[in-house]
Design a protein around this motif. Structure first.
Motif, PDB file in Angstrom:
ATOM      1  N   GLU A   1       0.852  -1.192   0.000  1.00  0.00           N
ATOM      2  CA  GLU A   1       0.000   0.000   0.000  1.00  0.00           C
ATOM      3  C   GLU A   1       0.890   1.245   0.000  1.00  0.00           C
ATOM      4  N   PRO A   2       0.557   2.267  -0.771  1.00  0.00           N
ATOM      5  CA  PRO A   2       1.314   3.522  -0.690  1.00  0.00           C
ATOM      6  C   PRO A   2       1.376   4.016   0.752  1.00  0.00           C
ATOM      7  N   LEU A   3       2.515   4.541   1.148  1.00  0.00           N
ATOM      8  CA  LEU A   3       2.757   4.866   2.547  1.00  0.00           C
ATOM      9  C   LEU A   3       1.766   5.890   3.095  1.00  0.00           C
ATOM     10  N   ASP A   4       1.353   6.854   2.279  1.00  0.00           N
ATOM     11  CA  ASP A   4       0.422   7.863   2.792  1.00  0.00           C
ATOM     12  C   ASP A   4      -0.935   7.244   3.133  1.00  0.00           C
ATOM     13  N   LEU A   5      -1.405   6.332   2.280  1.00  0.00           N
ATOM     14  CA  LEU A   5      -2.688   5.681   2.551  1.00  0.00           C
ATOM     15  C   LEU A   5      -2.580   4.722   3.733  1.00  0.00           C
ATOM     16  N   ALA A   6      -1.459   4.002   3.824  1.00  0.00           N
ATOM     17  CA  ALA A   6      -1.251   3.088   4.949  1.00  0.00           C
ATOM     18  C   ALA A   6      -1.240   3.862   6.267  1.00  0.00           C
TER      19      ALA A   6
ATOM     20  N   GLN B   1       0.151   9.146 -11.484  1.00  0.00           N
ATOM     21  CA  GLN B   1      -0.332   8.414 -10.324  1.00  0.00           C
ATOM     22  C   GLN B   1       0.511   7.164 -10.073  1.00  0.00           C
ATOM     23  N   ARG B   2       0.928   6.477 -11.141  1.00  0.00           N
ATOM     24  CA  ARG B   2       1.762   5.281 -10.986  1.00  0.00           C
ATOM     25  C   ARG B   2       3.121   5.652 -10.408  1.00  0.00           C
ATOM     26  N   TRP B   3       3.676   6.750 -10.875  1.00  0.00           N
ATOM     27  CA  TRP B   3       4.978   7.203 -10.365  1.00  0.00           C
ATOM     28  C   TRP B   3       4.872   7.532  -8.871  1.00  0.00           C
ATOM     29  N   LYS B   4       3.799   8.254  -8.500  1.00  0.00           N
ATOM     30  CA  LYS B   4       3.577   8.579  -7.082  1.00  0.00           C
ATOM     31  C   LYS B   4       3.491   7.317  -6.244  1.00  0.00           C
ATOM     32  N   ARG B   5       2.704   6.373  -6.699  1.00  0.00           N
ATOM     33  CA  ARG B   5       2.524   5.128  -5.954  1.00  0.00           C
ATOM     34  C   ARG B   5       3.859   4.416  -5.756  1.00  0.00           C
ATOM     35  N   GLU B   6       4.659   4.346  -6.814  1.00  0.00           N
ATOM     36  CA  GLU B   6       5.954   3.664  -6.719  1.00  0.00           C
ATOM     37  C   GLU B   6       6.849   4.321  -5.684  1.00  0.00           C
ATOM     38  N   GLN B   7       6.860   5.663  -5.664  1.00  0.00           N
ATOM     39  CA  GLN B   7       7.697   6.379  -4.690  1.00  0.00           C
ATOM     40  C   GLN B   7       7.245   6.101  -3.261  1.00  0.00           C
ATOM     41  N   LEU B   8       5.937   6.108  -3.042  1.00  0.00           N
ATOM     42  CA  LEU B   8       5.390   5.938  -1.702  1.00  0.00           C
ATOM     43  C   LEU B   8       5.498   4.489  -1.213  1.00  0.00           C
ATOM     44  N   VAL B   9       5.324   3.537  -2.118  1.00  0.00           N
ATOM     45  CA  VAL B   9       5.484   2.125  -1.736  1.00  0.00           C
ATOM     46  C   VAL B   9       6.935   1.850  -1.372  1.00  0.00           C
ATOM     47  N   GLU B  10       7.853   2.349  -2.187  1.00  0.00           N
ATOM     48  CA  GLU B  10       9.277   2.117  -1.934  1.00  0.00           C
ATOM     49  C   GLU B  10       9.719   2.789  -0.643  1.00  0.00           C
ATOM     50  N   ARG B  11       9.234   3.980  -0.394  1.00  0.00           N
ATOM     51  CA  ARG B  11       9.576   4.673   0.845  1.00  0.00           C
ATOM     52  C   ARG B  11       9.097   3.876   2.061  1.00  0.00           C
ATOM     53  N   GLY B  12       7.877   3.316   1.974  1.00  0.00           N
ATOM     54  CA  GLY B  12       7.363   2.503   3.069  1.00  0.00           C
ATOM     55  C   GLY B  12       8.211   1.267   3.295  1.00  0.00           C
ATOM     56  N   ARG B  13       8.637   0.630   2.208  1.00  0.00           N
ATOM     57  CA  ARG B  13       9.464  -0.579   2.326  1.00  0.00           C
ATOM     58  C   ARG B  13      10.807  -0.255   2.963  1.00  0.00           C
ATOM     59  N   VAL B  14      11.460   0.783   2.471  1.00  0.00           N
ATOM     60  CA  VAL B  14      12.785   1.142   2.969  1.00  0.00           C
ATOM     61  C   VAL B  14      12.727   1.596   4.416  1.00  0.00           C
ATOM     62  N   ARG B  15      11.801   2.494   4.726  1.00  0.00           N
ATOM     63  CA  ARG B  15      11.717   3.011   6.093  1.00  0.00           C
ATOM     64  C   ARG B  15      11.288   1.915   7.061  1.00  0.00           C
TER      65      ARG B  15
ATOM     66  N   GLN C   1      11.858  -1.291   6.862  1.00  0.00           N
ATOM     67  CA  GLN C   1      12.980  -2.194   7.101  1.00  0.00           C
ATOM     68  C   GLN C   1      14.074  -1.523   7.930  1.00  0.00           C
ATOM     69  N   GLU C   2      14.268  -0.232   7.759  1.00  0.00           N
ATOM     70  CA  GLU C   2      15.236   0.489   8.597  1.00  0.00           C
ATOM     71  C   GLU C   2      14.893   0.373  10.077  1.00  0.00           C
ATOM     72  N   LEU C   3      13.606   0.363  10.374  1.00  0.00           N
ATOM     73  CA  LEU C   3      13.150   0.353  11.764  1.00  0.00           C
ATOM     74  C   LEU C   3      12.865  -1.063  12.279  1.00  0.00           C
TER      75      LEU C   3
ATOM     76  N   HIS D   1       8.892  -4.983   8.047  1.00  0.00           N
ATOM     77  CA  HIS D   1       9.134  -5.520   6.714  1.00  0.00           C
ATOM     78  C   HIS D   1       8.784  -4.528   5.606  1.00  0.00           C
ATOM     79  N   ASP D   2       7.824  -3.670   5.887  1.00  0.00           N
ATOM     80  CA  ASP D   2       7.301  -2.776   4.854  1.00  0.00           C
ATOM     81  C   ASP D   2       6.437  -1.706   5.512  1.00  0.00           C
ATOM     82  N   GLY D   3       5.833  -0.870   4.674  1.00  0.00           N
ATOM     83  CA  GLY D   3       4.992   0.190   5.210  1.00  0.00           C
ATOM     84  C   GLY D   3       3.756  -0.327   5.922  1.00  0.00           C
ATOM     85  N   TYR D   4       3.228  -1.452   5.478  1.00  0.00           N
ATOM     86  CA  TYR D   4       2.035  -2.020   6.121  1.00  0.00           C
ATOM     87  C   TYR D   4       2.319  -2.405   7.568  1.00  0.00           C
ATOM     88  N   THR D   5       3.333  -3.228   7.782  1.00  0.00           N
ATOM     89  CA  THR D   5       3.619  -3.695   9.143  1.00  0.00           C
ATOM     90  C   THR D   5       4.064  -2.547  10.034  1.00  0.00           C
TER      91      THR D   5
END
Length: 301
Positions: free
Chosen positions: A130-135, A253-267, A269-271, A274-278
């Motif tokens: 899920e895109p990080l903003d919506l999650a 919209q696809r570009w936005k989604r990709e940026q937000l999904v990737e940000r959720g995954r990276v952030r 995992q840093e913490l 596993h991803d923005g959802y968890t």
């Protein structure tokens, strides 16, 4: 000591996520084992058909909840009484987790705070990518708004449905501890020897990043890139101006989604998640703990 059916007698319940897998099962279990409960408010989001016509929450309840096979045994047991029970006990209410006061009309919001005894929060964004903003809105700030509602009630209790995945990258035997505010999986795994983490700052950081992505998606250079992509894709085809504008917006919209999904995954995992959802589900638990005060609360994973 009361049995559960005795405790639920004449009680009014408030359930979010009633159209989901867990929500339907909860509603069926309540109607089956606590037939003397007074009422269940089913919080449902209205939707639009492909032609733009809105599907009302009452229609969604009748089309997506009540016909579910989970109700078949109860429907068979009660016969003609099933429809009467549903009509008497279930009330569909339009809501939106992403809006303040859950998007409920003020008079109805006030009425429900006077009536509701038990709040069961099942609604969430369940997509791992899920895109990080919506999650954030649905899994973290949504529970915050549900807690606000429950605390506004006269004497309510809250049951929040979470997920075992909030334990993130931890392995082995993991005790069922509530996530305290300002705590990450990495801190647990490293006995606190990690940079400080602040829940409120993390929320602001996600919101700021989301706004930056929205602004960046409108930059002229990126727009030109989308146009070049479409020029190659549509080479030799006759494309109307309206169609081209629609295609460009879809790419944005696809570009936005990709940026937000990737940000959720990276952030995440840093913490240590596993991803923005968890991550946002764990943040939802933290915000409940932080805000509940003396509200009786249970978190079910």
């Amino acid at each position: 000591m009361h049995t559960i059916p005795e405790f639920l007698k004449d009680k009014v319940l408030f359930i979010t996520g009633a159209t989901g897998f867990v929500g339907k099962a909860v509603v069926e279990k309540l109607l089956r084992h606590a037939p003397d409960l007074k009422r269940i408010y089913l919080l449902i989001r209205p939707r639009n058909r492909p032609n733009g016509v809105q599907i009302t929450v009452e229609q969604r309840m009748c089309q997506e909840v009540i016909p579910s096979s989970v109700f078949d045994p109860l429907r068979s047991d009660l016969g003609d009484r099933f429809d009467r029970m549903v009509q008497e006990k279930l009330v569909a209410v339009s809501f939106d987790l992403t809006l303040e006061r859950l998007g409920i009309a003020p008079p109805l919001y006030e009425q429900m705070t006077q009536e509701v005894d038990i709040v069961i929060s099942c609604a969430a964004a369940l997509v791992f990518d899920e895109p990080l903003d919506l999650a954030l809105e649905q899994n973290t700030l949504g529970p915050k708004r549900v807690v606000e509602f429950a605390r506004a009630c006269q004497d309510a209790v809250l049951v929040h449905v979470s997920t075992a995945y909030v334990n993130g990258q931890q392995t082995g035997k993991i005790s069922e501890e509530v996530w305290q505010p300002d705590q990450t999986v990495v801190q647990k795994m490293c006995n606190g020897r990690t940079p400080a983490y602040d829940l409120e700052s993390e929320i602001v950081s996600i919101q700021t990043f989301s706004k930056e992505v929205e602004l960046a998606s409108h930059e002229s250079e990126l727009h030109a890139q989308f146009v070049r992509m479409l020029d190659r894709q549509d080479r030799g085809k006759r494309v109307t101006e309206h169609r081209r504008a629609h295609q460009v917006e879809a790419l944005r919209q696809r570009w936005k989604r990709e940026q937000l999904v990737e940000r959720g995954r990276v952030r995440g995992q840093e913490l240590g998640w596993h991803d923005g959802y968890t991550m946002t589900k764990a943040m939802g638990e933290q915000i409940i703990v932080k805000m509940r005060g003396n509200l009786p609360t249970a978190i079910v994973r």
